[in-house]
Design a protein around this motif. Structure first.
Motif, mmCIF file in Angstrom:
data_model
loop_
_atom_site.group_PDB
_atom_site.id
_atom_site.type_symbol
_atom_site.label_atom_id
_atom_site.label_comp_id
_atom_site.label_asym_id
_atom_site.label_seq_id
_atom_site.Cartn_x
_atom_site.Cartn_y
_atom_site.Cartn_z
ATOM 1 N N ARG A 268 7.873 25.380 26.961
ATOM 2 C CA ARG A 268 7.008 25.062 25.855
ATOM 3 C C ARG A 268 7.002 23.838 25.057
ATOM 4 O O ARG A 268 6.164 23.239 24.860
ATOM 5 C CB ARG A 268 6.918 26.271 25.181
ATOM 6 N N ILE A 269 8.381 23.458 25.005
ATOM 7 C CA ILE A 269 8.696 22.280 24.436
ATOM 8 C C ILE A 269 8.336 21.112 25.192
ATOM 9 O O ILE A 269 7.461 20.060 24.822
ATOM 10 C CB ILE A 269 10.122 22.160 23.858
ATOM 11 N N LEU A 270 8.605 21.008 26.482
ATOM 12 C CA LEU A 270 8.225 19.888 27.377
ATOM 13 C C LEU A 270 6.722 19.918 27.307
ATOM 14 O O LEU A 270 6.186 19.038 27.628
ATOM 15 C CB LEU A 270 8.847 20.399 28.557
ATOM 16 N N LYS A 271 6.162 20.943 27.614
ATOM 17 C CA LYS A 271 4.655 21.213 27.665
ATOM 18 C C LYS A 271 4.034 20.266 26.569
ATOM 19 O O LYS A 271 2.930 19.813 26.487
ATOM 20 C CB LYS A 271 4.128 22.608 27.926
ATOM 21 N N ARG A 272 4.546 20.709 25.107
ATOM 22 C CA ARG A 272 4.081 19.830 24.067
ATOM 23 C C ARG A 272 4.096 18.420 24.340
ATOM 24 O O ARG A 272 3.129 17.426 24.019
ATOM 25 C CB ARG A 272 4.671 20.328 22.656
ATOM 26 N N ALA A 273 5.395 17.914 24.857
ATOM 27 C CA ALA A 273 5.426 16.526 24.777
ATOM 28 C C ALA A 273 4.424 15.878 26.071
ATOM 29 O O ALA A 273 3.985 14.851 25.821
ATOM 30 C CB ALA A 273 6.969 16.250 25.399
ATOM 31 N N HIS A 274 4.304 16.861 27.086
ATOM 32 C CA HIS A 274 3.351 16.471 28.012
ATOM 33 C C HIS A 274 1.672 15.979 27.538
ATOM 34 O O HIS A 274 1.135 15.430 27.908
ATOM 35 C CB HIS A 274 3.367 17.152 29.405
ATOM 36 N N ARG A 275 1.529 17.053 26.595
ATOM 37 C CA ARG A 275 0.196 16.828 26.335
ATOM 38 C C ARG A 275 -0.085 15.825 24.767
ATOM 39 O O ARG A 275 -1.112 16.011 24.205
ATOM 40 C CB ARG A 275 -0.377 18.364 25.723
ATOM 41 N N GLY A 276 1.087 15.236 24.424
ATOM 42 C CA GLY A 276 0.946 14.178 23.561
ATOM 43 C C GLY A 276 1.750 14.551 22.360
ATOM 44 O O GLY A 276 1.812 13.256 21.411
ATOM 45 N N THR A 277 2.282 15.589 21.899
ATOM 46 C CA THR A 277 2.962 15.697 20.744
ATOM 47 C C THR A 277 4.383 14.824 21.075
ATOM 48 O O THR A 277 4.946 14.778 21.844
ATOM 49 C CB THR A 277 3.779 17.145 20.495
ATOM 50 N N ARG A 278 4.773 14.196 19.714
ATOM 51 C CA ARG A 278 5.773 13.323 19.752
ATOM 52 C C ARG A 278 7.211 14.287 19.550
ATOM 53 O O ARG A 278 6.869 14.758 18.304
ATOM 54 C CB ARG A 278 5.574 12.297 18.725
ATOM 55 N N ILE A 279 7.949 14.490 20.466
ATOM 56 C CA ILE A 279 9.297 15.290 20.299
ATOM 57 C C ILE A 279 10.076 14.224 19.854
ATOM 58 O O ILE A 279 10.822 13.696 20.816
ATOM 59 C CB ILE A 279 9.287 16.195 21.437
ATOM 60 N N VAL A 280 11.209 14.644 19.036
ATOM 61 C CA VAL A 280 12.304 13.866 18.861
ATOM 62 C C VAL A 280 13.496 14.734 18.500
ATOM 63 O O VAL A 280 13.525 15.643 17.838
ATOM 64 C CB VAL A 280 12.207 13.135 17.256
ATOM 65 N N TYR A 281 14.593 14.670 19.240
ATOM 66 C CA TYR A 281 15.836 15.629 19.399
ATOM 67 C C TYR A 281 16.871 14.878 18.952
ATOM 68 O O TYR A 281 17.253 14.018 19.316
ATOM 69 C CB TYR A 281 15.774 16.102 20.829
ATOM 70 N N ILE A 282 17.252 15.529 17.950
ATOM 71 C CA ILE A 282 18.423 14.861 17.128
ATOM 72 C C ILE A 282 19.782 16.023 17.596
ATOM 73 O O ILE A 282 19.741 16.896 16.633
ATOM 74 C CB ILE A 282 18.202 14.835 15.739
ATOM 75 N N PRO A 283 20.634 15.652 18.271
ATOM 76 C CA PRO A 283 21.751 16.597 18.629
ATOM 77 C C PRO A 283 22.465 17.047 17.269
ATOM 78 O O PRO A 283 22.645 15.935 16.476
ATOM 79 C CB PRO A 283 22.593 16.016 19.816
ATOM 80 N N GLY A 284 23.008 18.130 17.365
ATOM 81 C CA GLY A 284 24.039 18.699 16.384
ATOM 82 C C GLY A 284 25.388 18.841 16.821
ATOM 83 O O GLY A 284 25.590 18.189 18.038
#
Length: 299
Positions: free
Chosen positions: A96-112
């Protein structure tokens, strides 16, 4: 996620997931979802039994945003190194997260700290997901927010890393109890409730630690000249203002998807809100029942 190894050295393969249908199909269309300018979620702990995948999948299926920040501890590398656990529902979340990225949502992952094995990839992009050590976010009403996981300000993590691992083991024991309680409540038709979250708010030392942590993080944000900070790490959703000099610094914690199941969202006018998803589900079901009542009475 069949090519994910216990030590996560194959993390780079996350960008090449096969385009297969998820086990849990998406429940709503884009038009039916609640839209926000920005969504922050953290402390999902994929790879553990404590991850509340069912509620998170429901959240992802009923919301959308222009930008989404994944604020650390998305994957729990600590637990995966001890015992590999990755059910289909966890794959569905990544899908689901990757699908959001593919449709144009900017996804920023900040590791903990639990997914610190991803930190060496900072500055890279996998499947449309930007990896960053920290980030700055400009709200619609002109404020600048610092975004980071927050383990940098945890004195236990900094000074006694071994104690953090001991605490992690005890925490996951509590999560097992939490899972049993949740299962029983579900069978009885009762809404989700976290015994560990309730206990945390009752224990004096835990309350003092949370309060001190919030103050330290807010002060650090103020010293960096920003208007506020968004973090995770302590599994306690909160919105507070702290005095700094002659002004104030806004502290936001988006919570977690193990105990509280919360997200921080920014509306299109810059207003910030914490969504407690178990409550949102109960409200949604109550509204559906109210709408269906007249039809049932007419029949």
């Amino acid at each position: 996620m069949t090519n994910l190894t216990p030590d996560l050295t194959a993390f780079a393969n996350v960008s090449s997931f096969l385009p297969v249908r998820p086990k849990v199909p998406e429940r709503t269309s884009l038009e039916e979802r609640r839209r926000f300018r920005t969504i922050w979620i953290s402390d999902i702990h994929l790879g553990t039994k404590g991850c509340n995948a069912e509620l998170l999948i429901d959240f992802l299926d009923h919301t959308d945003s222009d930008t989404m920040y994944l604020v650390g501890d998305i994957i729990d590398g600590w637990r995966l190194k001890k015992k590999f656990y990755w059910p289909a529902e966890h794959n569905d979340i990544v899908w689901r997260i990757l699908k959001r990225a593919h449709r144009g949502t900017r996804i920023v992952y900040i590791p903990g700290n639990h997914d610190e094995m991803v930190r060496p990839f900072s500055g890279m992009n996998f499947g449309g997901v930007e990896i960053a050590r920290a980030a700055f976010h400009d709200t619609a009403d002109g404020r600048r927010l610092m975004v980071l996981h927050g383990d940098e300000f945890d004195t236990v993590m900094l000074a006694h890393r071994w104690l953090a691992f001991v605490g992690d083991a005890l925490y996951h024991a509590m999560m097992k109890l939490n899972g049993w309680v949740a299962s029983v409540r579900k069978l009885l038709g009762l809404p989700y409730w976290s015994i560990s979250k309730a206990a945390k708010h009752k224990v004096k030392n835990a309350v003092e630690f949370i309060s001190k942590y919030e103050s330290v993080v807010a002060r650090a944000a103020g010293e960096r000249g920003v208007d506020g900070v968004v973090c995770g790490h302590i599994h306690t959703a909160e919105m507070r203002d702290f005095k700094h000099g002659e002004g104030e610094v806004a502290y936001y914690n988006d919570g977690d998807w193990v105990e509280g199941c919360t997200a921080l969202v920014e509306h299109f006018d810059g207003t910030m809100e914490i969504l407690h998803w178990p409550y949102e589900i109960s409200k949604r079901e109550a509204e559906k029942a109210a709408q269906a009542a007249p039809a049932m009475q007419a029949a």
